[in-house]
Design a protein around this motif. Structure first.
Motif, PDB file in Angstrom:
ATOM      1  N   LEU A 428       0.824  -1.213   0.000  1.00  0.00           N
ATOM      2  CA  LEU A 428       0.000   0.000   0.000  1.00  0.00           C
ATOM      3  C   LEU A 428       0.854   1.257   0.000  1.00  0.00           C
ATOM      4  O   LEU A 428       0.484   2.277  -0.591  1.00  0.00           O
ATOM      5  N   THR A 429       1.999   1.202   0.646  1.00  0.00           N
ATOM      6  CA  THR A 429       2.887   2.368   0.749  1.00  0.00           C
ATOM      7  C   THR A 429       4.157   2.207  -0.080  1.00  0.00           C
ATOM      8  O   THR A 429       4.994   3.118  -0.091  1.00  0.00           O
ATOM      9  N   GLY A 430       4.295   1.067  -0.738  1.00  0.00           N
ATOM     10  CA  GLY A 430       5.493   0.830  -1.527  1.00  0.00           C
ATOM     11  C   GLY A 430       6.708   0.532  -0.683  1.00  0.00           C
ATOM     12  O   GLY A 430       7.852   0.656  -1.138  1.00  0.00           O
ATOM     13  N   GLU A 431       6.479   0.107   0.564  1.00  0.00           N
ATOM     14  CA  GLU A 431       7.572  -0.106   1.507  1.00  0.00           C
ATOM     15  C   GLU A 431       8.450  -1.295   1.113  1.00  0.00           C
ATOM     16  O   GLU A 431       9.624  -1.349   1.482  1.00  0.00           O
ATOM     17  N   THR A 432       7.884  -2.253   0.372  1.00  0.00           N
ATOM     18  CA  THR A 432       8.668  -3.404  -0.047  1.00  0.00           C
ATOM     19  C   THR A 432       8.204  -3.872  -1.410  1.00  0.00           C
ATOM     20  O   THR A 432       7.119  -3.496  -1.872  1.00  0.00           O
ATOM     21  N   THR A 433       9.016  -4.683  -2.060  1.00  0.00           N
ATOM     22  CA  THR A 433       8.644  -5.292  -3.329  1.00  0.00           C
ATOM     23  C   THR A 433       8.216  -6.730  -3.067  1.00  0.00           C
ATOM     24  O   THR A 433       8.569  -7.312  -2.028  1.00  0.00           O
ATOM     25  N   PRO A 434       7.488  -7.324  -4.003  1.00  0.00           N
ATOM     26  CA  PRO A 434       7.091  -8.725  -3.808  1.00  0.00           C
ATOM     27  C   PRO A 434       8.287  -9.652  -3.601  1.00  0.00           C
ATOM     28  O   PRO A 434       8.259 -10.504  -2.708  1.00  0.00           O
ATOM     29  N   ALA A 435       9.322  -9.488  -4.390  1.00  0.00           N
ATOM     30  CA  ALA A 435      10.470 -10.393  -4.290  1.00  0.00           C
ATOM     31  C   ALA A 435      11.122 -10.306  -2.920  1.00  0.00           C
ATOM     32  O   ALA A 435      11.412 -11.329  -2.278  1.00  0.00           O
ATOM     33  N   THR A 436      11.348  -9.091  -2.446  1.00  0.00           N
ATOM     34  CA  THR A 436      12.001  -8.909  -1.145  1.00  0.00           C
ATOM     35  C   THR A 436      11.100  -9.369  -0.006  1.00  0.00           C
ATOM     36  O   THR A 436      11.533 -10.096   0.902  1.00  0.00           O
ATOM     37  N   GLY A 437       9.852  -8.939  -0.043  1.00  0.00           N
ATOM     38  CA  GLY A 437       8.934  -9.272   1.038  1.00  0.00           C
ATOM     39  C   GLY A 437       8.672 -10.759   1.165  1.00  0.00           C
ATOM     40  O   GLY A 437       8.697 -11.313   2.275  1.00  0.00           O
ATOM     41  N   ILE A 438       8.435 -11.422   0.039  1.00  0.00           N
ATOM     42  CA  ILE A 438       8.124 -12.856   0.079  1.00  0.00           C
ATOM     43  C   ILE A 438       9.325 -13.664   0.539  1.00  0.00           C
ATOM     44  O   ILE A 438       9.198 -14.635   1.297  1.00  0.00           O
ATOM     45  N   ALA A 439      10.511 -13.275   0.106  1.00  0.00           N
ATOM     46  CA  ALA A 439      11.724 -13.990   0.533  1.00  0.00           C
ATOM     47  C   ALA A 439      11.870 -13.979   2.043  1.00  0.00           C
ATOM     48  O   ALA A 439      12.420 -14.914   2.641  1.00  0.00           O
ATOM     49  N   GLN A 440      11.360 -12.940   2.682  1.00  0.00           N
ATOM     50  CA  GLN A 440      11.503 -12.813   4.134  1.00  0.00           C
ATOM     51  C   GLN A 440      10.497 -13.656   4.913  1.00  0.00           C
ATOM     52  O   GLN A 440      10.719 -13.958   6.086  1.00  0.00           O
TER      53      GLN A 440
END
Length: 469
Positions: A428-440
């Motif tokens: 919603l705020t662009g704080e993360t990308t799908p690739a980075t967020g999902i990897a975590q």
């Protein structure tokens, strides 16, 4: 004397010859007629299916637990038929059917505690979403593999009731082909001179690209203040993520392998789309404090062109609140989909607690109380009362056969959805990308699955929903 005998003998021969000549077609006594002295075989009787042995449970009470008052008390046709089925079952098995209204969050605990006390609180129990894993792994349920022939369930449904394993634990009559899709505002599409989703679907052009294109053109600043006051889309990020992943043929979880599927290609493609709607295209109206209620409210107010949601929302959120003309279509096809695909994340089901006597008879009773013969007609009548037009009803009923559910990916109660939602919330705020967020979060989500499947249960109640049934 010899002459007289000769004449007599000759006369006898002539008589015999005459008799033989007049009855040439008549068989001789030494060669009796085919039907003489034979008994005709009786006509073959039609084979009858073996009758079920009579079952008499001696007036026993059969308790059926749900989290609402399920006893049919109304004067509708459906209620009348339900009462008729109950009466037939009570007479056939000599039982008394009673319905228990068990509090939603207490159902699982009540079932397990009563089984441990060797006194199941009900013979047939509908278990809420999320609790099936703990009850299966804890040994609180009756395996039903030997009784599925009496259940009237389809082979596909029987397989689904194994929840990724080899043992059938659940009973369910059917899954509707479609339970969620996209509501659209006909006025906004018409005023913009755009083909609406129904028209695009009829052209076989209702896909992700078409939805994005329409959402961009329908996100406009009508009052000239530099900010959009009309948007192409609205929705909760945690609902749209599920719908988008499923519409691309993906799953959040794979029942057959017990693996989290956030990072599968189909899922990542969907999450990239969701991220772009918020950050690149900016076509999703921001919610104002209530992600659950706000999107439907905006749609009813006529400031949103498209709202992805479930059919269950119509009565409480759209009907009698929507002023503009509207319609309902499937969620658009993703690039990897060959049909209009709908999620199936919930694990709500009917079970027979361990220790219940005569489980096969209980399965038969459940099947005979379930309206297998009229459910489609009943559903259509219900939808006709709440959907705005015949086309929308046809879509919800999947009359064209183009929609289907994504099986094998139910995740309710496994503790994984919160991990995915923590990533999509940051979109919603662009704080993360799908690739980075999902990897975590893939690792922690998988650990949560293994914890549940191992039988380890948290003290806190699991309140994670797994999507509409």
């Amino acid at each position: 004397m010899k002459a007289k005998l000769s004449l007599l003998f000759l006369a006898l021969l002539l008589v015999l010859a005459a008799c033989s000549g007049n009855n040439a077609a008549t068989p001789q006594p030494s060669d009796p007629p085919e039907n003489e002295n034979k008994t005709e075989a009786p006509p073959a009787e039609e084979e009858k299916e073996p009758e079920e042995p009579e079952v008499n449970l001696g007036g026993r009470e059969v308790r059926i637990s749900q989290w609402w008052d399920a006893e049919p008390k109304g004067d509708s046709v459906a209620d009348e038929l339900a009462r008729e089925r109950i009466a037939n079952v009570e007479k056939k098995y000599n039982v008394k059917i009673s319905y228990l209204n068990t509090e939603y969050w207490s159902t699982s605990e009540k079932l397990s505690a009563s089984v441990m006390a060797n006194d199941p609180f009900a013979e047939i129990v509908r278990v809420p979403d999320g609790f099936i894993w703990g009850l299966m792994n804890g040994g609180f349920l009756t395996p039903l593999n030997d009784y599925t022939a009496a259940s009237r369930m389809s082979d596909e449904m029987i397989e689904a009731m194994k929840f990724g394993g080899d043992t059938v634990y659940g009973l369910e009559g059917w899954f509707n082909d479609n339970e969620s899709g996209v509501y659209y505002n006909k006025r906004l599409f018409k005023e913009a001179g755009l083909k609406n989703p129904q028209e695009l679907m009829e052209e076989d052009n209702w896909n992700w690209a078409a939805m994005v294109d329409a959402a961009k053109k329908l996100t406009v600043d009508n009052n000239g203040d530099g900010k959009p006051d009309q948007y192409g889309l609205a929705g909760a990020h945690y609902v749209m993520s599920e719908m988008m992943i499923a519409s691309n043929g993906g799953r959040i979880y794979d029942e057959s392998t017990s693996k989290v599927m956030f990072d599968a290609p189909e899922s990542m493609e969907a999450l990239n789309l969701l991220h772009s709607l918020y950050n690149e295209h900016k076509v999703v109206k921001e919610n104002e404090g209530n992600d659950w209620e706000d999107p439907a409210k905006y749609f009813a107010e006529g400031i949103i062109a498209m709202y992805p949601g479930g059919l269950w929302e119509i009565e409480g959120r759209i009907v009698d609140k929507m002023k503009d003309e509207w319609g309902y279509v499937y969620f658009p096809k993703g690039p990897k989909a060959d049909a209009y695909l709908d999620r199936l994340g919930g694990t709500e089901t009917v079970v027979i607690p361990k220790g219940v006597k005569d489980p096969e008879v209980m399965v038969k009773i459940w099947a005979e109380l379930t309206d297998f013969d009229n459910w489609e007609e009943n559903r259509r009548l219900s939808l006709e009362n709440i959907l705005p037009d015949e086309t929308s009803v046809a879509n919800a009923m999947n009359d064209n056969g183009e929609a289907r559910r994504v099986f094998g990916g139910r995740f309710g109660g496994l503790g994984i959805k919160d991990h995915l939602d923590s990533v999509t919330e940051k979109f919603l705020t662009g704080e993360t990308t799908p690739a980075t967020g999902i990897a975590q979060v893939v690792g922690p989500a998988q650990a949560a699955v293994e914890k549940v499947l191992s039988g380890e249960i948290d003290d806190e109640k699991e309140e994670e929903a797994g999507g509409e049934g």
